[in-house]
Scaffold this active site. Structure first.
Site, PDB file in Angstrom:
ATOM      1  N   GLY A 278       0.906  -1.104  -0.261  1.00 12.35           N
ATOM      2  CA  GLY A 278       0.110   0.201   0.383  1.00 12.35           C
ATOM      3  C   GLY A 278       0.561   1.355  -0.047  1.00 12.35           C
ATOM      4  CD  GLU A 320       1.160  -9.627   1.588  1.00 12.13           C
ATOM      5  OE1 GLU A 320       1.056 -10.316   1.979  1.00 12.13           O
ATOM      6  OE2 GLU A 320      -0.019  -8.296   1.083  1.00 12.13           O
ATOM      7  CB  CYS A 391     -16.583   4.282 -28.273  1.00 10.64           C
ATOM      8  SG  CYS A 391     -16.268   4.013 -30.091  1.00 10.64           S
ATOM      9  CD  GLU A 392     -16.342   4.616 -21.410  1.00 14.26           C
ATOM     10  OE1 GLU A 392     -17.439   3.159 -21.794  1.00 14.26           O
ATOM     11  OE2 GLU A 392     -16.764   4.777 -19.927  1.00 14.26           O
TER      12      GLU A 392
HETATM   13  N1  LLP Z   1      -1.206  -6.962  -0.076  1.00 15.76           N
HETATM   14  C1  LLP Z   1      -2.556  -7.092  -0.430  1.00 15.76           C
HETATM   15  C2  LLP Z   1      -3.090  -7.702   0.669  1.00 15.76           C
HETATM   16  C3  LLP Z   1      -3.307  -6.628  -1.281  1.00 15.76           C
HETATM   17  O1  LLP Z   1      -4.626  -6.604  -1.749  1.00 15.76           O
HETATM   18  C4  LLP Z   1      -2.924  -5.255  -1.884  1.00 15.76           C
HETATM   19  C5  LLP Z   1      -3.102  -4.643  -2.927  1.00 15.76           C
HETATM   20  C6  LLP Z   1      -0.932  -5.375  -1.826  1.00 15.76           C
HETATM   21  C7  LLP Z   1       0.005  -6.431  -0.549  1.00 15.76           C
HETATM   22  C8  LLP Z   1      -0.528  -4.869  -3.067  1.00 15.76           C
HETATM   23  O2  LLP Z   1      -0.388  -3.262  -2.359  1.00 15.76           O
HETATM   24  P1  LLP Z   1       0.614  -1.589  -3.319  1.00 15.76           P
HETATM   25  O3  LLP Z   1       1.464  -1.906  -2.597  1.00 15.76           O
HETATM   26  O4  LLP Z   1       0.628  -2.415  -4.723  1.00 15.76           O
HETATM   27  O5  LLP Z   1      -0.756  -1.048  -2.931  1.00 15.76           O
HETATM   28  N2  LLP Z   1      -6.332  -1.648  -8.521  1.00 15.76           N
HETATM   29  C9  LLP Z   1      -5.434  -0.295  -7.776  1.00 15.76           C
HETATM   30  C10 LLP Z   1      -5.081  -0.893  -6.412  1.00 15.76           C
HETATM   31  C11 LLP Z   1      -5.653  -2.033  -6.083  1.00 15.76           C
HETATM   32  C12 LLP Z   1      -4.672  -2.814  -4.883  1.00 15.76           C
HETATM   33  C13 LLP Z   1      -5.356  -4.315  -4.183  1.00 15.76           C
HETATM   34  N3  LLP Z   1      -4.003  -4.875  -3.408  1.00 15.76           N
HETATM   35  C14 LLP Z   1      -4.853   0.057  -8.437  1.00 15.76           C
HETATM   36  O6  LLP Z   1      -4.737   0.515  -9.451  1.00 15.76           O
HETATM   37  O7  LLP Z   1      -4.455   1.672  -7.581  1.00 15.76           O
END
Ligand code: LLP
Length: 463
Positions: A278, A320, A391-392
């Site tokens: 995150g 993570e 197309c949007e």
């Molecule tokens: N660990 C878990 C349990 C997660 O659900 C996620 C992301 C991560 C680690 C990695 O998070 P990161 O470090 O990449 O922020 N599609 C969205 C982000 C969704 C993230 C989902 N889970 C976007 O494009 O911002």
């Protein structure tokens, strides 16, 4: 996610509209390494290069749009996380951000572990040779088949997300004559300061088991009773694109609180905690992300302090990160197709991709930056909106950014920081073909995920 409205000035259009943009940079040709991959620069002719390769050559050889990934930068970021956390902690790269077999090999070589959240990601990881014991399997609704494959493969941990899943995983493991290592994902009730769709630790959402009301404690109680499970720890992921460490502090405090309750009730000290991913990255020059070593120091200190206070042995920490590793390492290379000035508003710059290769702007109101990369320009800045070919009207890649006013069809422009969640969330909307991912390093470029073809589309359409 908003920036201050730009003080209107006579730039291209006499009056600039309200919008979420800062003043144009002093020099539009400058590339800010906060948002661009580390080896990106301009050559003597002003053409942008990455990994020693000219973007015009990349466009010619691989076509546009294309995701261009700086392998040296990816490896450096992965290594920085690994080094920051040291040998007493684990870094699981979150494969959902972007996963391919090449990436799996780089991670393996750099000593990182891998978090997967579907059978497809698991298959990719295993087929590229990631040792199963270094894989963590996530998800709020893993299928029985996915669980079976993960247990059979011998994944290092399954992160349990519900009461039903605790029983399901235990049962499957037992039927295979195994004892599966597992963590329980809890929601700690933190409001992460990020977009609602990517915040995950408040209670009113689908992930994890709430700490509130004793539910997480009950989940631990049940898991400890099941022969098919070896409960190794507690997991918390509070959300994504977070800059403020206070949410992690509260999460760590509450997770350690649960470990203490578990010790008091069962006499068991769970040996691991996972604080999720995150960590935010810079999408524009206004964002100021933390460095991995600062994050590692802050998280380790919080956990150690909390454990000392609770008289617990400090558990092994894992994290993570997905976006923070791959996000800044890639940019999307587009060719400009049309340039449409709308007087008093802004100029619409249409590129040969769009929401099918980057849904984040439409979905999360995400902000990006953009630059002209096939040449430099001394023209005045014009307020531009980079849009796709779909197309949007919501098909926007960059809402508000400045590009030189002499921008013309055939120019190449690039949107930086698209390494995370762009290819992995890409679609075939309008039957537009998903772009390739091209890795560049030391003057060499190679395709690691090829461009989709019309044959690929037609193969799935069985008539
Ligand atoms: N660990 C878990 C349990 C997660 O659900 C996620 C992301 C991560 C680690 C990695 O998070 P990161 O470090 O990449 O922020 N599609 C969205 C982000 C969704 C993230 C989902 N889970 C976007 O494009 O911002």
């Amino acid at each position: 996610m908003s920036r201050s409205a730009h003080p209107a000035g006579p730039r291209h259009a006499d009056v600039l509209p309200e919008g979420h943009y800062s003043a144009p940079p002093a020099d539009l040709n400058t590339l800010d390494h906060k948002v661009w991959a580390q080896t990106v620069g301009r050559d003597a002719d002003g053409v942008v290069t990455v990994g020693g390769v000219d973007v015009r050559r990349l466009a010619e050889e691989f076509g546009t749009p294309a995701y261009i990934l700086d392998e040296a930068d990816f490896r450096a970021r992965a290594r920085a996380w690994r080094t920051a956390f040291g040998p007493d902690a684990d870094v699981f790269y979150a494969g959902k951000a972007f996963l391919s077999r090449a990436v799996v090999r780089w991670l393996d070589e750099e000593g990182l572990n891998l978090d997967v959240c579907s059978g497809g990601e698991l298959a990719t990881a295993l087929s590229a040779g990631m040792p199963a014991e270094r894989i963590a399997f996530h998800g709020n609704n893993k299928s029985t088949d996915e669980i079976r494959r993960a247990v059979e493969a011998g994944v290092g941990r399954i992160v349990l997300d519900s009461f039903q899943e605790i029983v399901r995983v235990a049962h499957i493991a037992q039927s295979l004559g195994k004892r599966q290592k597992a963590q329980i994902r809890i929601t700690v009730g933190v409001e992460a300061h990020t977009h609602e769709f990517i915040a995950t630790a408040h209670e009113d959402q689908k992930f994890g088991i709430p700490l509130a009301g004793g539910q997480a404690a009950e989940a631990v109680r049940r898991a400890l009773q099941l022969d098919g499970l070896e409960l190794i720890g507690i997991h918390s992921h509070i959300g994504s694109q977070i800059f403020d460490m206070s949410g992690f502090e509260v999460a760590a405090h509450r997770v350690v609180g649960l470990l203490k309750d578990v010790r008091d009730e069962h006499g068991v000290e769970l040996p691991e905690i996972d604080l999720g991913g995150g960590l935010g990255i810079a999408y524009t020059s206004d964002d100021d992300p933390r460095e991995p070593h600062e994050i590692a120091k802050a998280l380790t200190e919080i956990v150690t302090r909390e454990c000392e206070a609770a008289r617990l042995r400090t558990p092994r920490i894992s994290v993570e990160p997905g976006r923070a590793i791959v996000g800044p390492t890639a940019f999307t290379l587009y060719e400009v197709g049309t340039v449409k000035p709308l007087d008093g508003l802004r100029t619409y710059v249409s590129v040969d991709g769009g929401m099918s290769d980057n849904i984040r702007t439409a979905l999360y109101d995400a902000e990006y930056s953009v630059a002209l990369v096939s040449r430099t320009s001394t023209a005045e800045p014009m307020l531009a909106r980079v849009v796709g070919k779909h197309c949007e009207s919501g098909d926007i890649v960059v809402k508000d950014a400045f590009l030189p006013a002499d921008l013309a069809p055939g120019d190449l422009i690039a949107v930086p920081a698209t390494g995370a969640y762009c290819r992995s969330m890409a679609s075939n909307y309008n039957h537009v073909l998903r772009p390739p991912v091209v890795a560049v390093r030391d003057g060499e470029a190679r395709v690691i995920v090829r461009r989709e073809t019309e044959e690929d589309l037609l193969r799935l359409d069985v008539g």
